[in-house]
Design an enzyme around this catalytic site. Structure first.
Site, PDB file in Angstrom:
ATOM      1  N   ASN A 128      -1.306  -7.189   2.018  1.00 22.90           N
ATOM      2  CA  ASN A 128      -2.691  -7.572   1.755  1.00 22.90           C
ATOM      3  C   ASN A 128      -2.763  -8.895   0.993  1.00 22.90           C
ATOM      4  O   ASN A 128      -1.991  -9.095   0.053  1.00 22.90           O
ATOM      5  CB  ASN A 128      -3.384  -6.492   0.926  1.00 22.90           C
ATOM      6  CG  ASN A 128      -3.676  -5.261   1.764  1.00 22.90           C
ATOM      7  OD1 ASN A 128      -3.926  -5.372   2.959  1.00 22.90           O
ATOM      8  ND2 ASN A 128      -3.628  -4.098   1.140  1.00 22.90           N
TER       9      ASN A 128
ATOM     10  N   SER B 161       0.867  -1.159   0.000  1.00 20.59           N
ATOM     11  CA  SER B 161       0.000   0.000   0.000  1.00 20.59           C
ATOM     12  C   SER B 161       0.905   1.209   0.000  1.00 20.59           C
ATOM     13  O   SER B 161       1.941   1.218   0.656  1.00 20.59           O
ATOM     14  CB  SER B 161      -0.888  -0.034   1.251  1.00 20.59           C
ATOM     15  OG  SER B 161      -1.261   1.271   1.635  1.00 20.59           O
TER      16      SER B 161
ATOM     17  N   LYS C 209       1.929  -3.219   5.101  1.00 18.03           N
ATOM     18  CA  LYS C 209       0.800  -4.112   4.856  1.00 18.03           C
ATOM     19  C   LYS C 209       1.123  -5.148   3.789  1.00 18.03           C
ATOM     20  O   LYS C 209       1.754  -4.861   2.794  1.00 18.03           O
ATOM     21  CB  LYS C 209      -0.425  -3.296   4.422  1.00 18.03           C
ATOM     22  CG  LYS C 209      -1.092  -2.593   5.568  1.00 18.03           C
ATOM     23  CD  LYS C 209      -2.466  -2.077   5.174  1.00 18.03           C
ATOM     24  CE  LYS C 209      -3.427  -3.208   4.939  1.00 18.03           C
ATOM     25  NZ  LYS C 209      -4.795  -2.726   4.648  1.00 18.03           N
TER      26      LYS C 209
ATOM     27  N   ARG D 109     -39.543 -21.579 -27.415  1.00 22.47           N
ATOM     28  CA  ARG D 109     -38.325 -20.789 -27.217  1.00 22.47           C
ATOM     29  C   ARG D 109     -38.679 -19.538 -26.438  1.00 22.47           C
ATOM     30  O   ARG D 109     -39.700 -18.910 -26.689  1.00 22.47           O
ATOM     31  CB  ARG D 109     -37.666 -20.426 -28.560  1.00 22.47           C
ATOM     32  CG  ARG D 109     -37.017 -21.656 -29.224  1.00 22.47           C
ATOM     33  CD  ARG D 109     -36.501 -21.349 -30.630  1.00 22.47           C
ATOM     34  NE  ARG D 109     -35.785 -20.092 -30.621  1.00 22.47           N
ATOM     35  CZ  ARG D 109     -35.729 -19.238 -31.656  1.00 22.47           C
ATOM     36  NH1 ARG D 109     -36.356 -19.533 -32.789  1.00 22.47           N
ATOM     37  NH2 ARG D 109     -35.090 -18.116 -31.558  1.00 22.47           N
TER      38      ARG D 109
END
Lengths: 368, 368, 368, 368
Positions: free
Chosen positions: C260, C252, C258, C290
């Site tokens: 993630n 980040s 971080k 149909r």
């Protein structure tokens, strides 16, 4: 046939959406119609104790709904004027609105209590630091009060939506023209709505289900707001996080140490079930003047949406009211990395930005 | 709390998915466990009449399910060995499979009867010409027998899927390791499954819901096959088409001429409700060793999927068994334009291509 | 118009479900029909480069599909015999099966790679102890190998379902009777299927969507198996748990610490999107010969179900292939309470019951 | 990857929800942030032509979204101050609101045109008698004007809901505290919203998706209102009914007589697809401060909900604008039974009750 209903839904709410409640609402609609149209009937006949829903259901299979057998039974007791000018759907749609209004009263009461609990938590822990987690990774510091305030904001939004709901009466006759009422149609229709304390809709909505979809969306909002809180509680109550715990958390016979967040778990289950019923109520196709199936599916779906949205809210109310908040654990869990942003910006480690201002904003809105 | 259940679902099927049926299945699972693990218990205690589901539900809110209070009550009667080594989910998942197996037996019986009715119609009207309609516009000639044969093909596909279902027992203990059974775990697990006539799954499936999703998909197939027939009946029964009519079509108090296709309508409603529950059962996220909500939502959803899929099939069975087929009207409805393709190709107007050959194919498959 | 498609779905899979892939499949169907029915056409005209999907879409609005303008354009190049005897839906349904088969080939390849990664993890960590978590509370000891083995079992189930899929050709003519082929209908139909390597279905399935629903359910199973792994990775990767991490976890810009679990997150998003499309494919009502809408909704829904189910599997494959497993952290996280059951039963604290036996079972099945 | 997008969705709407539109909206958000926070940037860098969405998507897989690579690219061009204090979700959520606002402008324009067409039909055919059909059985007389007026009422309800939508900006920083802005957070947040003409929400809504759910519900209402009209057109256009026809109804190469209600059919398909995306947007669970998957699923789902709801409305607009109304056929179709209620009540056969009064009510509301 709903499995373990009292496990998920409070008894008081179950009563409001029971088959008896639906029957009473149908009878109230029939009585209001007789009054509004000045038909002479024996009002004692409109007591639900005279009728049996199971019997009506079985007799109703031939007609596809139970108003037809109910009207036959009512006429035998109250007089032939019963139901004059109306169609089955007038009675069932009106009953649906009566049932919904009654159930949402209970939902709102639980929602208010849950909101009050959130407000208390937001105030009490306004400045209690904890780790904010994004994608379940610790990100930056926040406060538990701010977390509770955002829960509260979600509940307030749902409350606003539930309060804004309108409950229109339905009266259109066989196909929405009120023809059997002659020139008194619009007048009887207004009085009918008034008798029941319901709204007088612009036009019959037999095949325009906006009122039902609006109910469904608002119940979805309530389920969502409750679900958000429940999910966060489940996550914060994890053994490795341990920042909150349900007060009377569910023990386990084999693992007495466990404190399962049982109410939050039930709330999440209720929310899932509520959303499924909401989708039945919002996506139906209603043919021409009255639908051949999509309408009939609404009765169980509306009941389930009311019950499970309410069940989600009630479980969250219980969860919040007994919630143990461990602010020491919150602080202890805060990793060093959490302050990276602050350090990079040269900010004080305890700096919480606008968290407290946001708490105040939500509490101000709540107190309005 | 499901609204008007007997209107939608046959009484026999409602019994198979009732709270009592779930309770009996849980007790059967507990008893099978005691037998499989050689625990000495008083078998008389495993009779459902000793227990009350509503009470269990209320007591179960603290734990999030009613196995915990049930085990307490059972131990008081039957002995402390009850439930040893198992977890709540072992009992409830196993019960779910027992309930599902019992309910699907009923669904299959109705499905067989509906298939037999389709086969009769396909044979009787093998060469009865009618207009084929695409996008609800008359297109070219077909036969009613071929229409019924295609309905039959759909039912046969659903039957194949329902027959292919496996019903695995669940036994894993607290987290799927069977640790409390010492080195007897796998052996007890096999015997447990055998006691109940269930499959012995490869591994515990507490948080891998493939068996539940497979059930749900097969029930969805049954609902879809029934829904297809119901939709076609509703369309062919329209006043302006009038080619079929339900034998005991629902009258209306104000419009005695109406012959509503009530069973077909109820079948369509059931199918909608079934699909909503199927989506609850196929899309849940189950965390780690056992889920915190998605699992709990399965009990009412499975019951509803079983009941409404079965309700759809049963309504279609009734609809087909009393179906009036008006072959003269079919022929009279055939517009001149319908033969445009034939004329363009220089074919005889009555030429039906492979319609009859396809009828035979489906009937051959049916008779296998 | 799907937002950020390459973020969610691998480029190779996107190609297989692109409009070009659909166009090529439609052309392949038209060519196979010409060959099967012995119509003389210029095969060079069946190259997709001659046609533009956007133009076909705009021209196709009048007919409701793009086969009609495509056939016009094809006839101009290849000869009037193109499409003789067929209907638009023959071409589009057959194309759908060709597209699905091609896409599922990619999905299966990713699924095999994900399964191989799970098998490696299950073997490598067969006996590595970790806390089992139920309702996200630590419950009893398990092993990471067993966790991975259960992920593998889910993938194997999905693989079995995908491998079991049949891809039937569609050829029925205007309304399923093959009338325009005279007495050669069934023969041409078989040859048509053979030309394309597709199945020869019992009867035309224009309005019996079992083959499409079967595809959808199997794709749902793949999404579910991938989602299960992704959810567990997200939970085990939480800062407070830290037992696994994605190898190239998403950083980040503001929070460089971080990691993630980005692939797992994308897989969960894909699974949600896949399930929504599955529900479109399993719950449609197809009228008479149909359908007037439910069929048309299938094309984007099938594409999305293929792409997102495959996207979920591919993201999980990447996630697993780079997964960091921290067995020390696993052991360190095990709380003292975790051994309560063992202690109560007088078992050794490290006792893992049948966990390893279950790992072996799954690996044996995998190696079959 | 959405199949045949221009077949379902008008080109103008597709542009508003394209990846380029999302990119431009993200850039607008970043620029507004720079301006609101007084950061010095090179504004020329915020032109979408500098960036490629496909590349951003591929680079974005590591982070799970494409804001991260976009910010890197932007900083290289515009300066390091870009994105300061914001998180990816601030940019994407704000962009989602910008995209939604732009798309809904188009939807509303089509909806207004469809409403005008309904109003014209309601006026022109105010007293034109036709059969009302309930459960697709002729019931009592009504008028085509009243039918069109009820279509209009549904559209007006949807329009009201779309007009009532709020489009809040999103700005919260890493976890909703605006910490990186110091004491200027709330001020910058207001200015940011103002720059973009968006609402200044009470609190960040990273994990409280009320604004997104509200969008979704309103789009569902639009899809439902369009779908109702489309369904009725398909039914009234049936060969055996023939009361309306699409002006440029889709021919068929093999059946030149057919006048398929192609726009209505496409509208129904769009509505189905819209509802599926709505359910993705209303039922997601968003963990703690920012979600690990449910959020990411919103981008494609929002785009699809906008496109398909708008596609349904646009197709209905086209359908209504060219609608042939055959009032003679309407009268001819009215069966004798239709007057049973009137006769039983001693009313004139042509008596239409309050049908015309209801038409006037709706037209009055429309003209407000």
């Amino acid at each position: 046939m709903t499995t373990f209903a009292p496990l998920f839904v409070p008894a008081g709410l179950l009563e409001r959406v029971s088959d008896i409640a639906w029957l009473e609402a149908m009878l109230a609609a029939e009585l209001a119609l007789a009054r509004a149209s000045g038909v002479d009937v024996d009002e004692a006949a409109f007591d639900a104790s005279h009728y049996d829903v199971a019997t009506l259901c079985e007799e109703g299979r031939a007609a596809g709904n139970l108003v037809e057998p109910l009207v036959r039974a009512l006429r035998a007791r109250a007089g032939e004027g019963v139901h004059r000018g109306a169609t089955s759907q007038d009675v069932l749609d009106t009953a649906a609105m009566i049932v919904a209004r009654g159930a949402i009263e209970v939902v709102l009461s639980d929602l208010d209590a849950a909101a009050a609990a959130c407000a208390r938590l937001a105030e009490a822990h306004r400045s209690a630091p904890m780790a904010a987690r994004t994608l379940l990774q610790q990100a930056v510091p926040t406060t538990f009060g701010y977390t509770a305030a955002r829960w509260l904001a979600g509940l307030l939004d749902a409350r606003t939506r539930l309060h804004a709901l309108r409950y229109p009466a339905q009266l259109g006759g066989a196909a929405g023209t009120l023809a059997a009422f002659g020139d008194r149609g619009l007048d009887i229709r207004s009085r009918f709505a008034e008798e029941l304390g319901l709204d007088d809709a612009l036009v019959p909505w037999h095949a325009d289900r906006s009122p039902v979809a609006a109910l469904a969306s608002a119940l979805g909002a309530a389920a969502r707001a409750a679900d958000k809180i429940a999910l966060d509680v489940v996550l914060l109550a994890q053994t490795e996080v341990g920042e909150v715990a349900e007060g009377t958390g569910g023990g386990s016979s084999t693992m007495p140490h466990k404190r399962n967040p049982a109410r939050a778990v039930l709330a999440r289950a209720c929310a899932r079930l509520a959303h499924a019923s909401v989708s039945v109520l919002t996506g139906g196709e209603h043919e021409l003047e009255r639908a051949a199936g999509a309408w009939h599916a609404e009765w169980p779906a509306l009941t389930a949406a009311l019950a499970y949205a309410g069940g989600a809210v009630a479980s969250v109310r219980e969860c919040l009211n007994g919630l143990h908040v461990d602010t020491e654990r919150m602080r202890a869990n805060m990793s060093d990395d959490l302050y990276a942003e602050q350090r990079a910006l040269g900010l004080d480690g305890d700096y919480l930005g606008s968290a407290e201002a946001f708490v105040d904003r939500v509490l101000d809105r709540y107190r309005l």
